[in-house]
Design a protein around this motif. Structure first.
Motif, PDB file in Angstrom:
ATOM      1  N   GLU A  66       0.902  -1.158  -0.019  1.00  0.00           N
ATOM      2  CA  GLU A  66       0.106   0.007  -0.027  1.00  0.00           C
ATOM      3  C   GLU A  66       0.801   1.072  -0.052  1.00  0.00           C
ATOM      4  O   GLU A  66       1.244   1.782   1.030  1.00  0.00           O
ATOM      5  CB  GLU A  66      -1.142   0.012   1.106  1.00  0.00           C
ATOM      6  CG  GLU A  66      -1.998   1.007   1.029  1.00  0.00           C
ATOM      7  CD  GLU A  66      -2.931   1.005   2.409  1.00  0.00           C
ATOM      8  OE1 GLU A  66      -2.839   2.134   3.175  1.00  0.00           O
ATOM      9  OE2 GLU A  66      -3.653   0.102   2.491  1.00  0.00           O
ATOM     10  N   GLN A 102      -1.208  -2.333  -8.792  1.00  0.00           N
ATOM     11  CA  GLN A 102      -2.936  -1.959  -8.989  1.00  0.00           C
ATOM     12  C   GLN A 102      -3.120  -0.557  -8.299  1.00  0.00           C
ATOM     13  O   GLN A 102      -2.647  -0.307  -7.265  1.00  0.00           O
ATOM     14  CB  GLN A 102      -3.684  -3.088  -8.389  1.00  0.00           C
ATOM     15  CG  GLN A 102      -3.619  -4.581  -8.900  1.00  0.00           C
ATOM     16  CD  GLN A 102      -4.473  -5.491  -8.390  1.00  0.00           C
ATOM     17  OE1 GLN A 102      -4.009  -6.005  -7.240  1.00  0.00           O
ATOM     18  NE2 GLN A 102      -5.454  -6.238  -8.793  1.00  0.00           N
ATOM     19  N   VAL A 104      -5.520   0.974  -5.845  1.00  0.00           N
ATOM     20  CA  VAL A 104      -6.152   0.541  -4.674  1.00  0.00           C
ATOM     21  C   VAL A 104      -6.746   1.645  -3.937  1.00  0.00           C
ATOM     22  O   VAL A 104      -7.223   1.489  -2.826  1.00  0.00           O
ATOM     23  CB  VAL A 104      -5.729  -0.444  -3.902  1.00  0.00           C
ATOM     24  CG1 VAL A 104      -5.259  -1.652  -4.520  1.00  0.00           C
ATOM     25  CG2 VAL A 104      -4.429   0.071  -3.297  1.00  0.00           C
ATOM     26  N   THR A 105      -6.958   2.802  -4.486  1.00  0.00           N
ATOM     27  CA  THR A 105      -7.030   4.133  -3.843  1.00  0.00           C
ATOM     28  C   THR A 105      -8.629   4.129  -3.534  1.00  0.00           C
ATOM     29  O   THR A 105      -8.839   4.285  -2.053  1.00  0.00           O
ATOM     30  CB  THR A 105      -6.933   5.140  -4.879  1.00  0.00           C
ATOM     31  OG1 THR A 105      -5.832   5.301  -5.379  1.00  0.00           O
ATOM     32  CG2 THR A 105      -7.407   6.718  -4.304  1.00  0.00           C
ATOM     33  N   GLN A 106      -9.492   3.461  -4.244  1.00  0.00           N
ATOM     34  CA  GLN A 106     -10.910   3.458  -3.678  1.00  0.00           C
ATOM     35  C   GLN A 106     -11.014   2.591  -2.385  1.00  0.00           C
ATOM     36  O   GLN A 106     -11.754   2.902  -1.357  1.00  0.00           O
ATOM     37  CB  GLN A 106     -11.778   2.798  -4.662  1.00  0.00           C
ATOM     38  CG  GLN A 106     -12.070   3.863  -5.973  1.00  0.00           C
ATOM     39  CD  GLN A 106     -13.137   3.551  -6.791  1.00  0.00           C
ATOM     40  OE1 GLN A 106     -13.316   2.193  -6.910  1.00  0.00           O
ATOM     41  NE2 GLN A 106     -13.737   4.525  -7.597  1.00  0.00           N
ATOM     42  N   ARG A 107     -10.282   1.497  -2.333  1.00  0.00           N
ATOM     43  CA  ARG A 107     -10.346   0.558  -1.238  1.00  0.00           C
ATOM     44  C   ARG A 107      -9.752   1.236  -0.048  1.00  0.00           C
ATOM     45  O   ARG A 107     -10.642   1.175   1.182  1.00  0.00           O
ATOM     46  CB  ARG A 107      -9.475  -0.727  -1.450  1.00  0.00           C
ATOM     47  CG  ARG A 107      -9.683  -1.943  -0.610  1.00  0.00           C
ATOM     48  CD  ARG A 107      -8.542  -2.715  -0.563  1.00  0.00           C
ATOM     49  NE  ARG A 107      -7.385  -2.112   0.051  1.00  0.00           N
ATOM     50  CZ  ARG A 107      -6.188  -2.694  -0.144  1.00  0.00           C
ATOM     51  NH1 ARG A 107      -5.999  -3.718  -1.000  1.00  0.00           N
ATOM     52  NH2 ARG A 107      -4.995  -1.892   0.392  1.00  0.00           N
ATOM     53  N   VAL A 108      -8.932   2.062  -0.124  1.00  0.00           N
ATOM     54  CA  VAL A 108      -8.026   2.657   0.974  1.00  0.00           C
ATOM     55  C   VAL A 108      -9.072   3.855   1.621  1.00  0.00           C
ATOM     56  O   VAL A 108      -9.234   3.738   2.913  1.00  0.00           O
ATOM     57  CB  VAL A 108      -6.823   3.285   0.669  1.00  0.00           C
ATOM     58  CG1 VAL A 108      -6.072   3.936   1.669  1.00  0.00           C
ATOM     59  CG2 VAL A 108      -5.808   2.032   0.211  1.00  0.00           C
ATOM     60  N   GLN A 109      -9.706   4.462   0.664  1.00  0.00           N
ATOM     61  CA  GLN A 109     -10.474   5.588   0.876  1.00  0.00           C
ATOM     62  C   GLN A 109     -11.716   4.801   1.742  1.00  0.00           C
ATOM     63  O   GLN A 109     -12.286   5.451   2.658  1.00  0.00           O
ATOM     64  CB  GLN A 109     -10.945   6.403  -0.249  1.00  0.00           C
ATOM     65  CG  GLN A 109      -9.752   7.127  -0.768  1.00  0.00           C
ATOM     66  CD  GLN A 109     -10.280   7.882  -2.003  1.00  0.00           C
ATOM     67  OE1 GLN A 109     -10.943   7.523  -2.725  1.00  0.00           O
ATOM     68  NE2 GLN A 109      -9.345   8.993  -2.387  1.00  0.00           N
ATOM     69  N   LEU A 110     -12.360   3.946   1.330  1.00  0.00           N
ATOM     70  CA  LEU A 110     -13.339   3.159   1.570  1.00  0.00           C
ATOM     71  C   LEU A 110     -13.053   2.706   3.181  1.00  0.00           C
ATOM     72  O   LEU A 110     -13.620   2.729   4.108  1.00  0.00           O
ATOM     73  CB  LEU A 110     -13.829   2.136   0.740  1.00  0.00           C
ATOM     74  CG  LEU A 110     -15.086   1.439   1.591  1.00  0.00           C
ATOM     75  CD1 LEU A 110     -16.278   2.017   1.805  1.00  0.00           C
ATOM     76  CD2 LEU A 110     -15.406   0.074   0.709  1.00  0.00           C
ATOM     77  N   GLU A 111     -11.809   1.986   3.518  1.00  0.00           N
ATOM     78  CA  GLU A 111     -11.240   1.635   4.801  1.00  0.00           C
ATOM     79  C   GLU A 111     -11.158   2.836   5.660  1.00  0.00           C
ATOM     80  O   GLU A 111     -11.600   2.959   6.883  1.00  0.00           O
ATOM     81  CB  GLU A 111     -10.022   0.953   4.758  1.00  0.00           C
ATOM     82  CG  GLU A 111     -10.179  -0.200   3.912  1.00  0.00           C
ATOM     83  CD  GLU A 111      -8.670  -0.997   3.641  1.00  0.00           C
ATOM     84  OE1 GLU A 111      -8.004  -0.318   3.842  1.00  0.00           O
ATOM     85  OE2 GLU A 111      -8.896  -2.481   3.358  1.00  0.00           O
TER      86      GLU A 111
END
Length: 245
Positions: A66, A102, A104-111
């Motif tokens: 990440e 990859q 993974v910006t959306q995943r990190v922001q969601l977390e």
């Protein structure tokens, strides 16, 4: 030598936010976009290329699962990089690395959003528990009065005409300021904060030279939030009320 090969995705430059060409040194590239990961990444990649340790045993050591890179002054992108050994020839001792990158910006922001929501919920729960540790008569009286005041404010906003805009805003400001003071005296910090936020919105409106109906109606969503909080509290009081009371 950590050089990028001739075969890579056309989208790589866009993902990394810089122009990529075959032969570029991957580590130098990483140092330019994520310098804090340079040393740890160098050690990890060297370990993989040595080939003395099984790949699956060191996968958890990957420091680039990440990586935050700044693509502009206002935007941060998060990338996940995975590395796998690849030999050009079956008996070749010298390995290459296949890199999968990859976004993974959306995943990190969601977390991050879920964590903030959880922390906010924890603060609210603490505030609710704090209510029931105080003198119940005073607390019930305060919230009943607060509900009455908010209902009056809601009615005034909906029935306001242009000649009364300034007077109504002044009246609402006094009422909210008074409620905030009472909430502070009762140590209802979470409710005091919400009243303070509403008060700040009122202060901004009072600086408008010519008020319009839209300015006043814009207060209704904030008022509705206060209503929801009060209704939650009053419902809790009803649920926890002794049966013989």
């Amino acid at each position: 030598e950590f050089k990028i090969g001739s075969q890579f995705s056309k989208s790589l430059s866009g993902i990394l936010g810089c122009q990529i060409t075959a032969g570029d040194n991957f580590l130098l590239l990483l140092r330019s976009i994520a310098p804090e990961h340079y040393e740890s990444a160098k050690d990890y990649l060297s370990l993989l290329l040595e080939g003395r340790v099984k790949e699956n045993l060191v996968r958890s050591l990957n420091p680039l699962t990440e990586v935050a890179i700044q693509t502009s002054a206002q935007h941060t992108r998060y990338l996940a990089m995975q590395f796998n050994r690849v030999s050009l020839h079956q008996r070749s001792e010298k390995s290459h690395l296949l890199i999968t990158i990859q976004d993974v910006t959306q995943r990190v922001q969601l977390e991050e959003a879920l964590l903030q929501a959880k922390q906010h919920g924890s603060k609210e729960l603490k505030g609710l528990l704090n209510i029931f540790s105080k003198d119940q008569t005073s607390i019930r009286h305060f919230f009943a009065c607060a509900m009455h005041i908010l209902e009056d404010i809601n009615l005034q906003l909906k029935n306001a005409d242009q000649s009364s805009y300034v007077r109504i805003i002044s009246h609402i400001s006094r009422e909210i300021h008074g409620l905030k003071g009472e909430a502070g005296a009762l140590e209802l910090e979470w409710f005091e904060i919400q009243l303070h936020e509403f008060e700040q919105i009122l202060l901004k409106i009072r600086t408008i030279e010519r008020l319009t109906g839209e300015d006043l109606l814009g207060l209704l969503p904030h008022l509705d939030t206060l209503f929801q909080r009060l209704e939650q509290i009053l419902n809790l009081f009803t649920m926890l009320k002794p049966k013989n009371a």
